[in-house]
Design a protein around this motif. Structure first.
Motif, short mmCIF file in Angstrom:
data_model
loop_
_atom_site.label_atom_id
_atom_site.label_comp_id
_atom_site.label_asym_id
_atom_site.label_seq_id
_atom_site.Cartn_x
_atom_site.Cartn_y
_atom_site.Cartn_z
N PRO A 127 61.22 1.93 102.97
CA PRO A 127 62.40 1.07 103.02
C PRO A 127 62.26 -0.19 102.15
O PRO A 127 63.22 -0.62 101.52
CB PRO A 127 62.51 0.69 104.50
CG PRO A 127 61.77 1.75 105.22
CD PRO A 127 60.68 2.21 104.30
N VAL A 128 61.07 -0.76 102.10
CA VAL A 128 60.84 -1.95 101.27
C VAL A 128 61.00 -1.60 99.79
O VAL A 128 61.61 -2.35 99.02
CB VAL A 128 59.45 -2.55 101.55
CG1 VAL A 128 59.14 -3.67 100.58
CG2 VAL A 128 59.38 -3.05 102.98
N MET B 186 64.63 -1.13 99.00
CA MET B 186 65.28 -2.43 99.01
C MET B 186 64.98 -3.23 97.75
O MET B 186 65.85 -3.88 97.18
CB MET B 186 64.82 -3.20 100.25
CG MET B 186 65.83 -4.16 100.77
SD MET B 186 65.28 -4.84 102.31
CE MET B 186 64.30 -6.18 101.72
N LEU C 50 64.37 -8.85 105.98
CA LEU C 50 64.21 -7.41 105.89
C LEU C 50 62.93 -7.03 105.14
O LEU C 50 62.26 -6.06 105.51
CB LEU C 50 65.42 -6.78 105.20
CG LEU C 50 66.71 -6.74 106.01
CD1 LEU C 50 67.86 -6.24 105.15
CD2 LEU C 50 66.54 -5.89 107.25
N GLY D 98 60.36 -7.69 107.75
CA GLY D 98 60.62 -7.04 109.02
C GLY D 98 60.51 -5.53 108.97
O GLY D 98 60.02 -4.90 109.91
N LEU D 99 60.93 -4.91 107.87
CA LEU D 99 60.89 -3.45 107.77
C LEU D 99 59.47 -2.88 107.86
O LEU D 99 59.26 -1.88 108.54
CB LEU D 99 61.60 -2.98 106.50
CG LEU D 99 63.13 -3.07 106.54
CD1 LEU D 99 63.73 -2.70 105.20
CD2 LEU D 99 63.70 -2.22 107.65
N PRO D 100 58.47 -3.48 107.20
CA PRO D 100 57.10 -2.95 107.39
C PRO D 100 56.62 -3.08 108.84
O PRO D 100 55.91 -2.20 109.33
CB PRO D 100 56.24 -3.80 106.45
CG PRO D 100 57.18 -4.29 105.42
CD PRO D 100 58.50 -4.47 106.12
N VAL E 255 58.53 -2.92 111.54
CA VAL E 255 59.20 -1.83 112.25
C VAL E 255 58.52 -0.51 111.90
O VAL E 255 58.31 0.34 112.76
CB VAL E 255 60.71 -1.80 111.91
CG1 VAL E 255 61.37 -0.53 112.42
CG2 VAL E 255 61.40 -3.03 112.46
N GLY E 256 58.16 -0.33 110.63
CA GLY E 256 57.45 0.88 110.20
C GLY E 256 56.13 1.05 110.93
O GLY E 256 55.77 2.16 111.34
#
Length: 172
Positions: free
Chosen positions: A109-110, A113, A131, A134-136, A138-139
């Motif tokens: 996702p990173v 993005m 994001l 935050g995405l890592p 959540v990953g």
């Protein structure tokens, strides 16, 4: 089909330093005796490089020790019961999880993005930064959940079949 297990005379050596060394990965589900099969790997930067052997073992307590300057270490105790033959399916599953699933879930996702960041980062700077970090996280939570799900449900349950080691040959 049960896995043939031969008794061990000595336990294999384990240990890593900064992700380099030998560790146990690719565990199967715990059987009725509280033991499982796991593969001993040579790792670099915590990624599996080469399988060194497969063992039937009981996993003990993991002890975490805080070190100096924020460093920490952990040690997991294993009771090695026997040795089994390597399984190609378990080796492939470990490679796929560590080299494909984890990077895709955490960094995918990173990366997407960052590729499409021109207008988004300019117009929504604070959201972009949130994001991006935050995405890592959540990953990592998703990967931890996958590991727990694998250990409890998805990992195969293998049964040991004990065999005696080959007798030593006598010299005439």
């Amino acid at each position: 089909m049960p896995d043939k297990v031969t008794p061990l005379r000595t336990a294999p050596r384990l240990g890593t330093f900064n992700g380099f060394g030998r560790t146990m990965l690719g565990k199967t589900r715990v059987d009725a005796d509280g033991a499982c099969f796991a593969t001993r790997w040579f790792t670099m930067v915590m990624l599996p490089i080469w399988p060194l052997g497969r063992y039937y073992l009981k996993e003990g307590e993991t002890v975490h020790v805080d070190g100096r300057r924020g460093a920490s270490s952990s040690t997991t105790e294993y009771a090695f019961l026997g040795q089994a033959e390597l399984r190609g399916s378990e080796i492939l599953r470990t490679y796929l999880f560590c080299w494909v699933v984890v990077p895709v879930v955490i960094l995918g996702p990173v990366t997407v993005m960052c590729i499409n960041d021109k207008g988004f980062s300019r117009d929504h700077g604070l959201l972009f930064i949130a994001l991006l970090f935050g995405l890592p996280i959540v990953g990592m939570i998703v990967v931890a959940w996958l590991l727990v799900l694998h250990a409890k449900v998805l990992a195969p349950l293998r049964e040991p079949q004990w065999v005696e080691s080959a007798p030593a040959r006598r010299r005439a």
